[in-house]
Design a protein around this motif. Structure first.
Motif, PDB file in Angstrom:
ATOM      1  N   VAL A   1       0.819  -1.270  -0.007  1.00 14.78           N
ATOM      2  CA  VAL A   1       0.008   0.096  -0.091  1.00 14.78           C
ATOM      3  C   VAL A   1       0.796   1.170  -0.126  1.00 14.78           C
ATOM      4  O   VAL A   1       0.552   2.169  -0.587  1.00 14.78           O
ATOM      5  CB  VAL A   1      -0.940  -0.112   1.085  1.00 14.78           C
TER       6      VAL A   1
ATOM      7  N   ILE B   1      -5.296   0.535  -3.571  1.00 11.46           N
ATOM      8  CA  ILE B   1      -5.063   0.368  -2.152  1.00 11.46           C
ATOM      9  C   ILE B   1      -6.218  -0.293  -1.607  1.00 11.46           C
ATOM     10  O   ILE B   1      -6.242  -1.122  -0.892  1.00 11.46           O
ATOM     11  CB  ILE B   1      -5.224   1.794  -1.453  1.00 11.46           C
TER      12      ILE B   1
ATOM     13  N   TYR C   1      -5.163   3.107   6.674  1.00  9.86           N
ATOM     14  CA  TYR C   1      -4.359   3.747   5.586  1.00  9.86           C
ATOM     15  C   TYR C   1      -4.983   4.966   5.157  1.00  9.86           C
ATOM     16  O   TYR C   1      -3.864   5.806   4.783  1.00  9.86           O
ATOM     17  CB  TYR C   1      -4.399   2.528   4.511  1.00  9.86           C
TER      18      TYR C   1
END
Length: 139
Positions: free
Chosen positions: A30, A99, A114
């Motif tokens: 990521v 992602i 994230y």
């Protein structure tokens, strides 16, 4: 400067907010996409993008189990009609989709964590990173 895989993942793997210890493979995959978004968009626009992505994620979670349009539709709606007219927008959009797909494949990974990390990094580096001038698609 050449960025190594370990260097690209470092901000994610050692972050207290992101479950890097639980999903180190996801974190390392990521991190480069977060970097694409941060480098493709000017800081203010990157911040807005992460905020809208968090909103879209929350909307999708809120409607779980019911008929819904999904993350991408909520993100697109949140960004508005002016979004998508530049190569930088396209790059950021595709990075966000990557992602999301990576996180969906790892049951313990947390997309919101994230996104918050990306938002926090953009806010912290905002004044230091000049961003790029958007290039219209087809230019």
């Amino acid at each position: 400067m050449t960025q190594t895989r370990a260097h690209a993942a470092a901000p994610v793997l050692h972050d207290q907010v992101v479950p890097g210890g639980e999903c180190p493979e996801v974190a390392s995959l990521v991190a480069p996409y977060l970097g694409i978004i941060r480098s493709a968009l000017p800081p203010v626009e990157a911040e807005r993008f992460f905020v809208r992505a968090l909103d879209a994620h929350e909307e999708e979670r809120r409607r779980a189990g019911a008929p819904q349009l999904g993350f991408s539709a909520y993100l697109s709606d949140g960004l508005g009609e002016t979004w998508g007219g530049s190569l930088a927008h396209t790059s950021a959009w595709e990075a966000m989709q990557a992602i999301r797909q990576l996180v969906r494949k790892a049951p313990r990974a947390d997309l919101a964590a994230y996104l918050r990390l990306g938002l926090r990094t953009v806010r912290e580096l905002g004044t230091a990173a000049p961003g790029r001038t958007p290039v219209p698609v087809g230019a």
